[in-house]
Design a protein around this motif. Structure first.
Motif, PDB file in Angstrom:
ATOM      1  N   GLY A 155       7.625  -2.541  -6.723  1.00  0.00           N
ATOM      2  CA  GLY A 155       8.825  -1.549  -6.401  1.00  0.00           C
ATOM      3  C   GLY A 155       8.421  -2.212  -4.377  1.00  0.00           C
ATOM      4  N   VAL A 156       8.679  -2.966  -4.388  1.00  0.00           N
ATOM      5  CA  VAL A 156       9.262  -3.222  -2.978  1.00  0.00           C
ATOM      6  C   VAL A 156      11.070  -3.584  -2.715  1.00  0.00           C
ATOM      7  N   ASP A 157      11.433  -3.025  -2.363  1.00  0.00           N
ATOM      8  CA  ASP A 157      12.993  -3.522  -2.415  1.00  0.00           C
ATOM      9  C   ASP A 157      12.754  -5.342  -1.474  1.00  0.00           C
ATOM     10  N   THR A 158      13.872  -5.914  -2.175  1.00  0.00           N
ATOM     11  CA  THR A 158      14.150  -7.100  -2.112  1.00  0.00           C
ATOM     12  C   THR A 158      14.985  -7.389  -1.447  1.00  0.00           C
TER      13      THR A 158
ATOM     14  N   GLY B  16       3.735   5.633  -3.384  1.00  0.00           N
ATOM     15  CA  GLY B  16       4.818   6.565  -3.675  1.00  0.00           C
ATOM     16  C   GLY B  16       6.425   6.285  -2.271  1.00  0.00           C
ATOM     17  N   ALA B  17       6.051   5.624  -1.622  1.00  0.00           N
ATOM     18  CA  ALA B  17       6.536   5.272  -0.840  1.00  0.00           C
ATOM     19  C   ALA B  17       7.763   4.574  -0.753  1.00  0.00           C
ATOM     20  N   LYS B  18       9.025   5.018  -0.312  1.00  0.00           N
ATOM     21  CA  LYS B  18       9.811   3.428  -0.849  1.00  0.00           C
ATOM     22  C   LYS B  18      10.166   2.507   0.365  1.00  0.00           C
ATOM     23  N   THR B  19      10.186   1.828  -0.109  1.00  0.00           N
ATOM     24  CA  THR B  19       9.667   0.720   0.996  1.00  0.00           C
ATOM     25  C   THR B  19      10.875  -0.409   0.923  1.00  0.00           C
ATOM     26  N   ALA B  20      11.211  -1.667   1.690  1.00  0.00           N
ATOM     27  CA  ALA B  20      11.680  -2.552   2.086  1.00  0.00           C
ATOM     28  C   ALA B  20      11.424  -3.539   2.661  1.00  0.00           C
ATOM     29  N   LEU B  21      11.443  -5.264   2.379  1.00  0.00           N
ATOM     30  CA  LEU B  21      11.319  -6.249   3.169  1.00  0.00           C
ATOM     31  C   LEU B  21      11.892  -7.041   3.721  1.00  0.00           C
TER      32      LEU B  21
ATOM     33  N   GLY C  77       8.296 -18.503  -3.371  1.00  0.00           N
ATOM     34  CA  GLY C  77       9.417 -18.362  -3.145  1.00  0.00           C
ATOM     35  C   GLY C  77       9.638 -16.589  -4.122  1.00  0.00           C
ATOM     36  N   LYS C  78      10.152 -17.490  -5.418  1.00  0.00           N
ATOM     37  CA  LYS C  78       9.906 -16.880  -6.925  1.00  0.00           C
ATOM     38  C   LYS C  78       9.066 -16.173  -6.827  1.00  0.00           C
ATOM     39  N   MET C  79       7.751 -16.588  -7.149  1.00  0.00           N
ATOM     40  CA  MET C  79       6.808 -16.265  -7.185  1.00  0.00           C
ATOM     41  C   MET C  79       6.849 -14.098  -6.658  1.00  0.00           C
ATOM     42  N   LEU C  80       6.074 -14.397  -5.106  1.00  0.00           N
ATOM     43  CA  LEU C  80       6.357 -13.784  -3.804  1.00  0.00           C
ATOM     44  C   LEU C  80       7.907 -12.770  -4.321  1.00  0.00           C
ATOM     45  N   THR C  81       8.577 -13.040  -4.994  1.00  0.00           N
ATOM     46  CA  THR C  81      10.015 -11.876  -5.162  1.00  0.00           C
ATOM     47  C   THR C  81       9.373 -10.692  -6.199  1.00  0.00           C
ATOM     48  N   GLY C  82       9.376 -12.228  -7.223  1.00  0.00           N
ATOM     49  CA  GLY C  82       9.063 -10.832  -8.591  1.00  0.00           C
ATOM     50  C   GLY C  82       8.303 -10.484  -8.131  1.00  0.00           C
ATOM     51  N   THR C  83       7.060 -10.671  -7.623  1.00  0.00           N
ATOM     52  CA  THR C  83       5.937  -9.338  -7.112  1.00  0.00           C
ATOM     53  C   THR C  83       6.194  -8.362  -6.631  1.00  0.00           C
ATOM     54  N   MET C  84       6.924  -8.768  -4.928  1.00  0.00           N
ATOM     55  CA  MET C  84       7.196  -7.600  -4.791  1.00  0.00           C
ATOM     56  C   MET C  84       8.324  -6.223  -5.862  1.00  0.00           C
TER      57      MET C  84
ATOM     58  N   ALA D  60       0.546  -0.994  -0.112  1.00  0.00           N
ATOM     59  CA  ALA D  60       0.133  -0.341  -0.002  1.00  0.00           C
ATOM     60  C   ALA D  60       0.789   1.986  -0.641  1.00  0.00           C
ATOM     61  N   LEU D  61       1.910   0.717   0.854  1.00  0.00           N
ATOM     62  CA  LEU D  61       2.368   2.817   0.497  1.00  0.00           C
ATOM     63  C   LEU D  61       3.755   2.579  -0.278  1.00  0.00           C
ATOM     64  N   SER D  62       4.285   1.931  -0.888  1.00  0.00           N
ATOM     65  CA  SER D  62       4.460   1.536  -2.779  1.00  0.00           C
ATOM     66  C   SER D  62       3.455   2.293  -2.891  1.00  0.00           C
ATOM     67  N   LYS D  63       2.363   2.259  -3.112  1.00  0.00           N
ATOM     68  CA  LYS D  63       1.432   2.262  -4.426  1.00  0.00           C
ATOM     69  C   LYS D  63       1.527   3.956  -4.266  1.00  0.00           C
TER      70      LYS D  63
END
Length: 142
Positions: A70-73, A44-49, A59-66, A39-42
């Motif tokens: 725009g979530v930093d992986t 415009g916030a810079k985010t990381a998990l 795991g690969k699908m989720l990484t690609g989705t993030m 939600a924050l990324s939508k």
């Protein structure tokens, strides 16, 4: 702007129920910190998990989705010895969702948190605060 530590999982909510009462499940990315960062990324916030996923298809699908949203992986730990978290959500007789089966949490262990803190005073401080809240000892501080 915002860094979260926590679970990244596949939610399987019930999409329908067949004539015998068995649910048809559909896969969606989920996890409270993940949903919050998305939600924050939508907006415009810079985010990381910082999380752990299995070295598997989910795991690969989720990484690609993030990455796509725009979530930093950079803080993802990919572990060959675990499966990515799964949560199955079913419906009660009134159609309200109820949590069903959930796989064991495979988030970063306290020992793995040292990977994040190494060389970063900011992360070391935040992980230390988190560890105190969880009442855990930091392994690299012994």
């Amino acid at each position: 702007d915002v860094v979260a530590i926590g679970e990244l999982l596949i939610d399987f909510p019930c999409a329908a129920v067949d004539a015998d009462g068995y649910p048809t499940m559909v896969a969606h990315p989920g996890g409270a910190p993940t949903n919050f960062l998305a939600a924050l990324s939508k907006f415009g916030a810079k985010t990381a998990l910082m999380c752990k996923v299995g070295n598997d298809a989910f795991g690969k699908m989720l990484t690609g989705t993030m990455e796509q949203i725009g979530v930093d992986t950079t803080g993802f730990l990919v572990d060959d010895s675990v499966f990515t978290n799964l949560a199955f959500v079913t419906l009660d007789e009134n159609g309200a969702s109820i949590k069903g089966t959930k796989s064991d949490y495979v988030g970063p262990s306290p020992e793995e948190m040292g990977v994040y803190a190494e060389g970063s005073k900011f992360m070391e401080h935040n992980i230390h605060v988190t560890a105190e809240i969880l009442d855990r000892e930091l392994p690299w501080k012994k």
